[in-house]
Design a protein around this motif. Structure first.
Motif, PDB file in Angstrom:
ATOM      1  N   ILE A 202     -11.047   3.351  -6.179  1.00  0.00           N
ATOM      2  CA  ILE A 202     -11.765   2.424  -5.119  1.00  0.00           C
ATOM      3  C   ILE A 202     -13.039   2.861  -4.705  1.00  0.00           C
ATOM      4  N   THR A 203     -14.196   2.281  -4.686  1.00  0.00           N
ATOM      5  CA  THR A 203     -15.528   2.915  -4.146  1.00  0.00           C
ATOM      6  C   THR A 203     -15.942   2.048  -2.722  1.00  0.00           C
ATOM      7  N   ARG A 204     -15.310   0.715  -2.537  1.00  0.00           N
ATOM      8  CA  ARG A 204     -16.042   0.207  -1.476  1.00  0.00           C
ATOM      9  C   ARG A 204     -15.042  -1.223  -1.101  1.00  0.00           C
ATOM     10  N   VAL A 205     -14.776  -1.440   0.097  1.00  0.00           N
ATOM     11  CA  VAL A 205     -13.901  -2.475   0.482  1.00  0.00           C
ATOM     12  C   VAL A 205     -14.759  -3.284   1.525  1.00  0.00           C
TER      13      VAL A 205
ATOM     14  N   VAL B 228      -7.959   5.316   1.471  1.00  0.00           N
ATOM     15  CA  VAL B 228      -9.048   5.911   0.459  1.00  0.00           C
ATOM     16  C   VAL B 228      -9.569   7.025   1.373  1.00  0.00           C
ATOM     17  N   ARG B 229      -9.710   6.908   2.594  1.00  0.00           N
ATOM     18  CA  ARG B 229     -10.208   8.086   3.307  1.00  0.00           C
ATOM     19  C   ARG B 229      -9.165   9.238   3.157  1.00  0.00           C
TER      20      ARG B 229
ATOM     21  N   CYS C 121       0.766  -1.131   0.033  1.00  0.00           N
ATOM     22  CA  CYS C 121       0.099   0.066  -0.008  1.00  0.00           C
ATOM     23  C   CYS C 121       0.956   1.232   0.081  1.00  0.00           C
ATOM     24  N   THR C 122       0.867   1.927  -0.935  1.00  0.00           N
ATOM     25  CA  THR C 122       1.356   3.284  -1.129  1.00  0.00           C
ATOM     26  C   THR C 122       0.370   4.630  -0.857  1.00  0.00           C
ATOM     27  N   SER C 123       1.017   5.854  -0.998  1.00  0.00           N
ATOM     28  CA  SER C 123       0.173   6.824  -0.943  1.00  0.00           C
ATOM     29  C   SER C 123      -0.835   7.157  -1.898  1.00  0.00           C
ATOM     30  N   ALA C 124      -0.683   6.335  -2.961  1.00  0.00           N
ATOM     31  CA  ALA C 124      -1.533   6.624  -4.274  1.00  0.00           C
ATOM     32  C   ALA C 124      -2.319   5.375  -4.561  1.00  0.00           C
ATOM     33  N   ARG C 125      -1.825   4.292  -4.430  1.00  0.00           N
ATOM     34  CA  ARG C 125      -2.386   3.116  -4.956  1.00  0.00           C
ATOM     35  C   ARG C 125      -2.088   1.831  -4.049  1.00  0.00           C
TER      36      ARG C 125
END
Length: 341
Positions: free
Chosen positions: A54-57, A101-102, A27-31
């Motif tokens: 990403i819309t939902r996890v 994402v937040r 997990c990076t800061s962009a993706r």
């Protein structure tokens, strides 16, 4: 953030969605970059999912109670991904992705708010500076800034002058009351002179005799100046030094000239001279034409010798401007001749 996954093989759900066994996720800061487990039939693969897509996890239930693999579904705008992750790393992966994402969405909102505020400020500034109203606003701001600057400057100047007057009075009191020798008294007088004039003559205090009183004060003040300048100084230099010594009680060039012209009537042994070129000087009686001519004669060893204004300034211990006027005078007296070749 690096999350290790399971080495389970890729599976296939009944509805045809790919369920991918995960080897590692970064997990990076962009993706989030997901590396899939390799099998005998498929090589190692990877996919990158941008947080903006990403819309939902979703954390999905285990297939059976004894399974050690957690399933995490990540939904984008165009596709759903279901990842199989070993143990608690599945929860860690889901939590990190949700947090990233937040943060991304918060950053987007901050940028949009900043851009909206900038646009609003631009609109308000344009409204404040446009047209005739904008001209008046800018003019009012300049006037207010000028007034603030002048108020600060004059308050500082007033404070400085009040302290300078106190120091001058103290130095004069010490010079009058102390029984010191001549050398020490001269040092005190030099200190008083450097601090300025403690009680400058003004029209309000002198009335009709202003020019005579100013003439006497100027004469008393300029004698040490002439001694330092070897007996001669231009009127413009004297004017600048005199006004600096007077502080805020400045005199005009006309009043300065009238005070100098009053010396002969008052019997003061100082002289105001205007050369033919228009240069005006103040000098003592020792600074005569005969004195200058004798200096030139002594400096010229033969008829072939020459002299210019800078050499004459060194001989007479004055400025080149005044020395040039004395060269013209010596030429008119026949002491020197000019070589125009």
């Amino acid at each position: 953030v690096v999350v290790r996954g399971t080495d389970d093989d890729e599976e296939e759900d009944a509805d045809g969605r790919g369920t991918l066994g995960v080897s590692m996720m970064v997990c990076t800061s962009a993706r989030v970059v997901v590396v899939f487990a390799s099998t005998a039939m498929t090589p190692r693969r990877a996919v990158g999912l941008r947080y903006s897509a990403i819309t939902r996890v979703e954390r999905m239930k285990k297939k059976h109670m004894l399974s050690r693999t957690r399933r995490v579904r990540v939904v984008t705008g165009t596709r759903e991904y279901e990842f199989h992750i070993k143990g608690s790393d599945g929860d860690t992966f889901a939590r990190v992705v949700e947090e990233q994402v937040r943060k991304y969405e918060d950053g987007v909102r901050r940028v949009q708010a900043a851009e909206e505020a900038k646009a609003q400020a631009t609109v308000e500034a344009s409204a404040a500076t446009a047209g005739i109203g904008g001209v008046f606003n800018r003019q009012r701001e300049r006037v207010e800034e000028t007034n603030r600057t002048l108020d600060e400057a004059f308050s500082d100047l007033s404070s400085l002058m009040s302290k300078a007057r106190e120091l001058v009075v103290l130095a004069e009191r010490l010079a009058e009351s102390s029984g010191t020798n001549k050398a020490e008294n001269s040092e005190l007088q030099r200190l008083v002179l450097s601090l300025g004039i403690t009680s400058p003559v003004t029209r309000a205090t002198s009335g009709a005799s202003f020019h005579h009183e100013l003439s006497r004060q100027l004469a008393d003040w300029i004698v040490p100046i002439l001694a330092k300048e070897d007996g001669i100084i231009t009127l413009t230099d004297a004017f600048c030094l005199f006004n600096r010594a007077r502080g805020t009680e400045l005199v005009s060039p006309q009043d300065m000239l009238a005070a100098c012209e009053s010396w002969d009537a008052l019997g003061i042994d100082l002289h105001l001279r205007r050369f033919e070129s228009g240069v005006v000087v103040i000098h003592t009686k020792e600074r005569s034409d005969e004195h200058a001519c004798s200096k030139f004669k002594a400096a010229l060893s033969s008829f072939e010798s020459s002299i210019d204004s800078y050499e004459a300034a060194q001989i007479l211990h004055t400025t080149p401007e005044i020395a040039l006027e004395y060269l013209y005078m010596a030429e008119s007296e026949g002491i020197l001749c000019r070589d125009d070749g």
